[in-house]
Motif scaffolding. Structure first.
Motif, PDB file in Angstrom:
ATOM      1  N   THR A  31      -2.940   0.230  16.027  1.00 23.58           N
ATOM      2  CA  THR A  31      -3.321   0.302  17.437  1.00 23.58           C
ATOM      3  C   THR A  31      -3.381  -1.112  17.993  1.00 23.58           C
ATOM      4  OG1 THR A  31      -4.654   2.287  17.033  1.00 23.58           O
ATOM      5  CG2 THR A  31      -5.042   1.073  19.086  1.00 23.58           C
ATOM      6  N   PRO A  32      -2.564  -1.450  18.984  1.00 21.84           N
ATOM      7  CA  PRO A  32      -2.596  -2.801  19.555  1.00 21.84           C
ATOM      8  C   PRO A  32      -3.967  -3.128  20.138  1.00 21.84           C
ATOM      9  CG  PRO A  32      -0.640  -1.611  20.283  1.00 21.84           C
ATOM     10  CD  PRO A  32      -1.537  -0.605  19.617  1.00 21.84           C
ATOM     11  N   ILE A  33      -4.329  -4.399  20.136  1.00 23.60           N
ATOM     12  CA  ILE A  33      -5.560  -4.843  20.766  1.00 23.60           C
ATOM     13  C   ILE A  33      -5.216  -5.685  21.986  1.00 23.60           C
ATOM     14  CG2 ILE A  33      -6.910  -4.753  18.635  1.00 23.60           C
ATOM     15  CD1 ILE A  33      -6.602  -7.778  18.422  1.00 23.60           C
ATOM     16  N   MET A  34      -6.094  -5.658  22.977  1.00 21.16           N
ATOM     17  CA  MET A  34      -5.820  -6.341  24.237  1.00 21.16           C
ATOM     18  C   MET A  34      -7.054  -7.087  24.705  1.00 21.16           C
ATOM     19  SD  MET A  34      -3.737  -3.306  26.208  1.00 21.16           S
ATOM     20  CE  MET A  34      -4.708  -1.980  25.477  1.00 21.16           C
ATOM     21  N   ASP A  35      -6.818  -8.226  25.355  1.00 22.51           N
ATOM     22  CA  ASP A  35      -7.898  -8.897  26.064  1.00 22.51           C
ATOM     23  C   ASP A  35      -7.494  -8.982  27.534  1.00 22.51           C
ATOM     24  OD1 ASP A  35      -6.060 -10.987  26.296  1.00 22.51           O
ATOM     25  OD2 ASP A  35      -6.982 -12.159  24.679  1.00 22.51           O
ATOM     26  N   GLY A  36      -8.138  -9.840  28.292  1.00 24.36           N
ATOM     27  CA  GLY A  36      -7.860  -9.904  29.717  1.00 24.36           C
ATOM     28  C   GLY A  36      -6.493 -10.461  30.065  1.00 24.36           C
ATOM     29  N   CYS A  37      -5.818 -11.090  29.098  1.00 23.65           N
ATOM     30  CA  CYS A  37      -4.539 -11.745  29.391  1.00 23.65           C
ATOM     31  C   CYS A  37      -3.358 -11.194  28.600  1.00 23.65           C
ATOM     32  CB  CYS A  37      -4.643 -13.250  29.113  1.00 23.65           C
ATOM     33  SG  CYS A  37      -5.888 -14.112  30.077  1.00 23.65           S
ATOM     34  N   ASN A  38      -3.594 -10.747  27.379  1.00 23.77           N
ATOM     35  CA  ASN A  38      -2.476 -10.433  26.496  1.00 23.77           C
ATOM     36  C   ASN A  38      -2.699  -9.135  25.733  1.00 23.77           C
ATOM     37  OD1 ASN A  38      -0.978 -13.069  26.798  1.00 23.77           O
ATOM     38  ND2 ASN A  38      -2.896 -13.856  25.951  1.00 23.77           N
ATOM     39  N   THR A  39      -1.582  -8.610  25.225  1.00 24.15           N
ATOM     40  CA  THR A  39      -1.599  -7.484  24.305  1.00 24.15           C
ATOM     41  C   THR A  39      -1.047  -7.955  22.968  1.00 24.15           C
ATOM     42  OG1 THR A  39      -1.299  -5.846  26.054  1.00 24.15           O
ATOM     43  CG2 THR A  39      -0.713  -5.162  23.823  1.00 24.15           C
ATOM     44  N   CYS A  40      -1.774  -7.675  21.903  1.00 25.28           N
ATOM     45  CA  CYS A  40      -1.372  -8.117  20.571  1.00 25.28           C
ATOM     46  C   CYS A  40      -1.072  -6.898  19.707  1.00 25.28           C
ATOM     47  CB  CYS A  40      -2.479  -8.969  19.943  1.00 25.28           C
ATOM     48  SG  CYS A  40      -2.084  -9.586  18.305  1.00 25.28           S
ATOM     49  N   LYS A 145     -23.587 -21.467   1.810  1.00 25.43           N
ATOM     50  CA  LYS A 145     -23.413 -20.296   2.659  1.00 25.43           C
ATOM     51  C   LYS A 145     -22.908 -20.731   4.037  1.00 25.43           C
ATOM     52  CE  LYS A 145     -27.101 -17.520   0.535  1.00 25.43           C
ATOM     53  NZ  LYS A 145     -27.428 -18.490  -0.519  1.00 25.43           N
ATOM     54  N   VAL A 146     -22.157 -19.851   4.688  1.00 28.55           N
ATOM     55  CA  VAL A 146     -21.697 -20.101   6.055  1.00 28.55           C
ATOM     56  C   VAL A 146     -21.959 -18.851   6.886  1.00 28.55           C
ATOM     57  CG1 VAL A 146     -19.921 -21.772   5.421  1.00 28.55           C
ATOM     58  CG2 VAL A 146     -19.337 -19.335   5.519  1.00 28.55           C
ATOM     59  N   ASN A 147     -22.182 -19.044   8.168  1.00 28.35           N
ATOM     60  CA  ASN A 147     -22.350 -17.902   9.068  1.00 28.35           C
ATOM     61  C   ASN A 147     -21.015 -17.211   9.283  1.00 28.35           C
ATOM     62  OD1 ASN A 147     -25.109 -18.325   9.492  1.00 28.35           O
ATOM     63  ND2 ASN A 147     -24.708 -19.826  11.107  1.00 28.35           N
ATOM     64  N   ALA A 148     -21.053 -15.906   9.451  1.00 25.40           N
ATOM     65  CA  ALA A 148     -19.848 -15.125   9.696  1.00 25.40           C
ATOM     66  C   ALA A 148     -19.986 -14.380  11.017  1.00 25.40           C
ATOM     67  CB  ALA A 148     -19.621 -14.130   8.559  1.00 25.40           C
ATOM     68  N   TYR A 149     -18.866 -14.015  11.594  1.00 30.44           N
ATOM     69  CA  TYR A 149     -18.892 -13.211  12.817  1.00 30.44           C
ATOM     70  C   TYR A 149     -17.744 -12.214  12.766  1.00 30.44           C
ATOM     71  CZ  TYR A 149     -14.772 -15.436  14.867  1.00 30.44           C
ATOM     72  OH  TYR A 149     -13.492 -15.856  15.110  1.00 30.44           O
ATOM     73  N   VAL A 150     -17.819 -11.227  13.611  1.00 29.59           N
ATOM     74  CA  VAL A 150     -16.761 -10.224  13.685  1.00 29.59           C
ATOM     75  C   VAL A 150     -16.334 -10.083  15.137  1.00 29.59           C
ATOM     76  CG1 VAL A 150     -18.415  -8.338  13.923  1.00 29.59           C
ATOM     77  CG2 VAL A 150     -16.104  -7.845  13.113  1.00 29.59           C
ATOM     78  N   SER A 151     -15.041  -9.922  15.358  1.00 34.58           N
ATOM     79  CA  SER A 151     -14.515  -9.727  16.716  1.00 34.58           C
ATOM     80  C   SER A 151     -14.516  -8.247  17.060  1.00 34.58           C
ATOM     81  CB  SER A 151     -13.089 -10.294  16.823  1.00 34.58           C
ATOM     82  OG  SER A 151     -13.087 -11.686  16.601  1.00 34.58           O
ATOM     83  N   ALA A 152     -14.984  -7.922  18.248  1.00 39.10           N
ATOM     84  CA  ALA A 152     -15.015  -6.529  18.690  1.00 39.10           C
ATOM     85  C   ALA A 152     -15.031  -6.507  20.202  1.00 39.10           C
ATOM     86  CB  ALA A 152     -16.226  -5.808  18.113  1.00 39.10           C
ATOM     87  N   GLY A 153     -14.896  -5.299  20.756  1.00 40.25           N
ATOM     88  CA  GLY A 153     -14.976  -5.141  22.194  1.00 40.25           C
ATOM     89  C   GLY A 153     -13.669  -5.372  22.922  1.00 40.25           C
ATOM     90  N   PHE A 154     -12.545  -5.284  22.211  1.00 36.81           N
ATOM     91  CA  PHE A 154     -11.258  -5.477  22.874  1.00 36.81           C
ATOM     92  C   PHE A 154     -10.896  -4.256  23.721  1.00 36.81           C
ATOM     93  CE2 PHE A 154     -10.873  -8.312  19.178  1.00 36.81           C
ATOM     94  CZ  PHE A 154     -10.483  -9.471  19.820  1.00 36.81           C
ATOM     95  N   TYR A 155     -10.005  -4.500  24.677  1.00 40.05           N
ATOM     96  CA  TYR A 155      -9.474  -3.395  25.476  1.00 40.05           C
ATOM     97  C   TYR A 155      -8.518  -2.556  24.623  1.00 40.05           C
ATOM     98  CZ  TYR A 155     -10.952  -6.254  29.467  1.00 40.05           C
ATOM     99  OH  TYR A 155     -11.656  -7.011  30.353  1.00 40.05           O
ATOM    100  N   ALA A 156      -8.332  -1.308  25.023  1.00 41.00           N
ATOM    101  CA  ALA A 156      -7.332  -0.441  24.397  1.00 41.00           C
ATOM    102  C   ALA A 156      -7.085   0.730  25.331  1.00 41.00           C
ATOM    103  CB  ALA A 156      -7.805   0.068  23.039  1.00 41.00           C
ATOM    104  N   GLU A 157      -5.913   1.327  25.225  1.00 42.96           N
ATOM    105  CA  GLU A 157      -5.596   2.467  26.074  1.00 42.96           C
ATOM    106  C   GLU A 157      -6.568   3.614  25.783  1.00 42.96           C
ATOM    107  OE1 GLU A 157      -1.560   3.648  25.812  1.00 42.96           O
ATOM    108  OE2 GLU A 157      -0.757   1.668  26.346  1.00 42.96           O
ATOM    109  N   ASP A 158      -7.067   4.222  26.826  1.00 42.27           N
ATOM    110  CA  ASP A 158      -7.985   5.369  26.738  1.00 42.27           C
ATOM    111  C   ASP A 158      -9.303   5.031  26.051  1.00 42.27           C
ATOM    112  OD1 ASP A 158      -6.002   6.990  27.935  1.00 42.27           O
ATOM    113  OD2 ASP A 158      -5.081   7.350  25.986  1.00 42.27           O
ATOM    114  N   LYS A 159      -9.660   3.774  25.999  1.00 45.16           N
ATOM    115  CA  LYS A 159     -10.919   3.371  25.363  1.00 45.16           C
ATOM    116  C   LYS A 159     -12.036   3.394  26.396  1.00 45.16           C
ATOM    117  CE  LYS A 159     -12.710  -0.258  22.326  1.00 45.16           C
ATOM    118  NZ  LYS A 159     -12.377  -1.563  21.695  1.00 45.16           N
ATOM    119  N   ASN A 160     -13.076   4.184  26.120  1.00 46.07           N
ATOM    120  CA  ASN A 160     -14.192   4.300  27.056  1.00 46.07           C
ATOM    121  C   ASN A 160     -15.458   3.709  26.420  1.00 46.07           C
ATOM    122  OD1 ASN A 160     -15.015   6.221  25.191  1.00 46.07           O
ATOM    123  ND2 ASN A 160     -14.239   7.937  26.418  1.00 46.07           N
ATOM    124  N   GLN A 161     -16.590   3.914  27.092  1.00 46.95           N
ATOM    125  CA  GLN A 161     -17.833   3.336  26.597  1.00 46.95           C
ATOM    126  C   GLN A 161     -18.262   3.954  25.263  1.00 46.95           C
ATOM    127  OE1 GLN A 161     -21.016   3.031  29.427  1.00 46.95           O
ATOM    128  NE2 GLN A 161     -19.648   2.563  31.126  1.00 46.95           N
TER     129      GLN A 161
END
Length: 211
Positions: A31-40, A145-161
């Protein structure tokens, strides 16, 4: 062992770079991921493997940010390799400067810097193996140890709240390194009262929590 043997014979700088091997990797998303500028639609990575005459090898990665991998490959083969072959891989700072100044006119940023960063990481990988130590210790780290993060909240077709909520629940265990999932949900809810969209609320809440 080979590098130790060379040191015993007094040839302290006898290790030489013999090969620069670019590696292009691609992985297509289901499933492609999208932000405000691009589709990946796929993830790409560019690696460089540096080989030496004593058997030590190092691998480094360059950030590509959507640029053609073949362009990185060309820069690695035609710009970086001639400057590195035959050099001592343990002279990391010298080789960084060599790459920087020999590409100064046309390579102060972008893919040329990306290739240089991959080379630098690979050289430090060799340095760590030659010293028998993790690189983070060679660089003087005061923590394992190092802090970690995860990316989430990208746009997608038909993605709702609801879909966005499920995404955060799925990745909640990773978010707990910074804050509990319920805390994140509460922060988003508070921001939602002031923001025009759920995406803006998620962005502001995340920034507020991670700093």
């Amino acid at each position: 062992q080979v590098i130790n043997d060379k040191r015993k014979t007094g040839v302290n700088n006898g290790v030489k770079i013999t090969e620069i091997n670019p590696i292009c990797l691609r992985y297509s998303y289901e499933t492609p991921i999208m932000d405000g500028c691009n589709t990946c639609g796929r993830r790409e990575a560019f690696l460089i493997r540096i080989k030496t005459d004593c058997g030590l090898e190092g691998i480094g990665e360059a950030a590509t940010f959507g640029l053609p991998l073949t362009a990185f490959q060309t820069v690695a083969n035609e710009m970086a390799a001639p400057l590195l072959i035959g050099q001592d891989p343990l002279r990391t700072e010298y080789l960084w400067e060599r790459l920087q100044w020999c590409s100064w006119a046309g390579g102060r940023k972008g893919l040329v810097r990306g290739v240089a960063s991959a080379v630098d990481i690979a050289l430090w990988d060799i340095m760590g193996k030659a010293c028998g130590m993790p690189v983070y210790k060679i660089l003087g780290a005061n923590s394992d140890k190092v802090n970690a993060y995860v990316s989430a909240g990208f746009y997608a077709e038909d993605k709702n709240q609801d879909a966005l909520k499920r995404e955060f629940e799925l990745k909640g265990s990773i978010f707990q390194t910074t804050a509990d999932t319920e805390v994140i949900a509460y922060a988003i809810a508070r921001q939602r009262l002031e923001c025009k969209s759920i995406e803006e609320a998620v962005l502001k809440a995340t920034r507020q929590l991670v700093g």
